[in-house]
Design an enzyme around this catalytic site. Structure first.
Site, short mmCIF file in Angstrom:
data_model
loop_
_atom_site.label_atom_id
_atom_site.label_comp_id
_atom_site.label_asym_id
_atom_site.label_seq_id
_atom_site.Cartn_x
_atom_site.Cartn_y
_atom_site.Cartn_z
N HIS A 6 0.71 -1.16 -0.13
CA HIS A 6 0.02 0.13 -0.16
C HIS A 6 1.04 1.15 -0.01
O HIS A 6 0.72 2.26 -0.83
CB HIS A 6 -0.85 0.02 1.31
CG HIS A 6 -1.75 1.10 1.29
ND1 HIS A 6 -3.01 1.21 0.76
CD2 HIS A 6 -1.61 2.29 2.00
CE1 HIS A 6 -3.53 2.40 1.08
NE2 HIS A 6 -2.65 3.20 1.93
N HIS A 53 2.94 1.64 -3.28
CA HIS A 53 2.27 1.88 -4.43
C HIS A 53 2.07 3.50 -4.46
O HIS A 53 2.10 3.97 -5.31
CB HIS A 53 1.04 0.95 -4.47
CG HIS A 53 0.21 1.38 -5.82
ND1 HIS A 53 0.65 1.10 -6.98
CD2 HIS A 53 -1.03 1.50 -5.77
CE1 HIS A 53 -0.37 1.22 -7.88
NE2 HIS A 53 -1.33 1.67 -7.18
N ARG A 72 -4.96 -13.56 5.95
CA ARG A 72 -5.73 -12.54 6.52
C ARG A 72 -6.12 -12.91 7.73
O ARG A 72 -7.57 -13.57 8.07
CB ARG A 72 -6.90 -12.17 5.39
CG ARG A 72 -5.98 -11.66 4.09
CD ARG A 72 -7.12 -11.18 3.37
NE ARG A 72 -7.65 -9.97 3.51
CZ ARG A 72 -8.83 -9.55 3.11
NH1 ARG A 72 -9.49 -10.41 2.09
NH2 ARG A 72 -9.35 -8.45 3.49
N THR A 88 -8.46 -7.40 -6.53
CA THR A 88 -7.06 -7.72 -6.55
C THR A 88 -7.16 -8.43 -7.99
O THR A 88 -5.99 -7.83 -8.90
CB THR A 88 -6.65 -8.64 -5.85
OG1 THR A 88 -6.85 -8.16 -4.17
CG2 THR A 88 -5.11 -8.88 -5.70
#
Length: 314
Positions: free
Chosen positions: A146, A149, A266, A208
């Site tokens: 994150h 990017h 996750r 994604t």
């Protein structure tokens, strides 16, 4: 030695300023790489260090209304950017093959320059994504991918807009990225709108996949350059960097896909309810991609783990 180093930096900075395309010289954040680099360094510091520590002993902010407005605005902005890229050449005069940089001041060239700068500037607006995560104490969302990017894109685009603002085939990935962001911010807006919209968010994991398709398209398009018999693109370096960018981010996002949706790494978030005397009562486990195990209220995840508790899909 120090004086010589400083002198070299000042000389290089002056050289960069002399190379700034005169057609973008007066646009905000285009006069020097120092301005945008300072903003991005501050952003990384806020995301990784300052923000989490400021919020450590504070309750998360409820920002749903602000997030709805922000995400809707980003949908409209990115849709406008897509339209302008199309009208600046991609839907009018471009061949989608060896489209050269336009060095003129024609109306189409100036239109391409405006939208290229707007795309660049939108990357700074998108830094608010991370600010919302910090203020809502969603630190688990602020991953390396994150932060990298969000900081890498505007930094690299400064060089492209500064030196070759009417970028020809080099602008394709910006248009595709804006299309993806229309979809992405639509999802975020619906997510922030509340529980009544949750039924429309079944396609979360496909976000994604859409990102991966983006990088495949960018890589295929720019790879044409290597197979053309004659393409006199003025700055081949941009071709190589865009190809590297497409491949690099494909593997980064593919790794995220594998970790999140195949290996099931996750981790669920467990929220404990407390009674009036302070003891812990039943727990609520907030998960993604969970499915109910055969054993009563237990839930099984892609990694085979079962957790007993109340489960809410997100």
């Amino acid at each position: 030695m120090l004086h010589k180093a400083v002198s070299s930096v000042v000389k290089f900075h002056g050289y960069l300023q002399s190379r700034i395309d005169s057609r973008v010289r007066d646009y905000p954040l285009m006069q020097s790489p120092v301005q945008m680099s300072t903003i991005l360094v501050a952003y990384v510091a806020l995301a990784v260090y300052v923000g989490p520590r400021l919020m450590a002993n504070r309750k998360p902010f409820g920002l749903n209304r602000a997030m709805i407005i922000y995400n809707l605005s980003m949908v409209l902005l990115n849709a406008y950017i897509v339209y302008e890229f199309l009208m600046s050449g991609w839907a009018t005069t471009f061949t989608w093959r060896c489209d050269l940089i336009d060095p003129t001041t024609s109306p189409q060239a100036l239109r391409m320059i405006r939208v290229a700068w707007l795309f660049y500037f939108s990357k700074f607006i998108e830094l608010l994504d991370t600010v919302f995560f910090v203020l809502r104490k969603k630190q688990s969302q602020i991953t390396f991918l994150h932060v990298f990017h969000h900081s890498f894109m505007p930094w690299t685009w400064w060089w492209g807009v500064t030196l070759t603002p009417a970028g020809g085939m080099g602008s394709f990935h910006a248009m595709v990225n804006s299309v993806v962001h229309v979809i992405m911010y639509t999802y975020y807006g619906l997510s922030a709108a509340g529980p009544r919209f949750q039924k429309y968010l079944w396609w979360k994991k496909y976000m994604t996949a859409i990102q991966l398709i983006q990088f495949i398209l960018v890589s295929i398009h720019i790879s044409q350059y290597y197979f053309m018999e004659n393409c006199d693109y003025q700055v081949p370096l941009w071709i190589h960097l865009i190809w590297i960018y497409g491949v690099l981010f494909f593997f980064l996002f593919a790794n995220f896909w594998v970790q999140a949706y195949i290996k099931g790494n996750r981790l669920p978030i467990v929220e404990h309810k407390t009674t009036q005397n302070g003891s812990v009562s039943d727990s609520q486990t907030v998960v993604a991609n969970g499915k109910r195990c055969q054993n009563g209220n237990a839930h099984q995840y892609p990694n085979g783990r079962c957790i007993i508790g109340k489960v809410k899909e997100i």
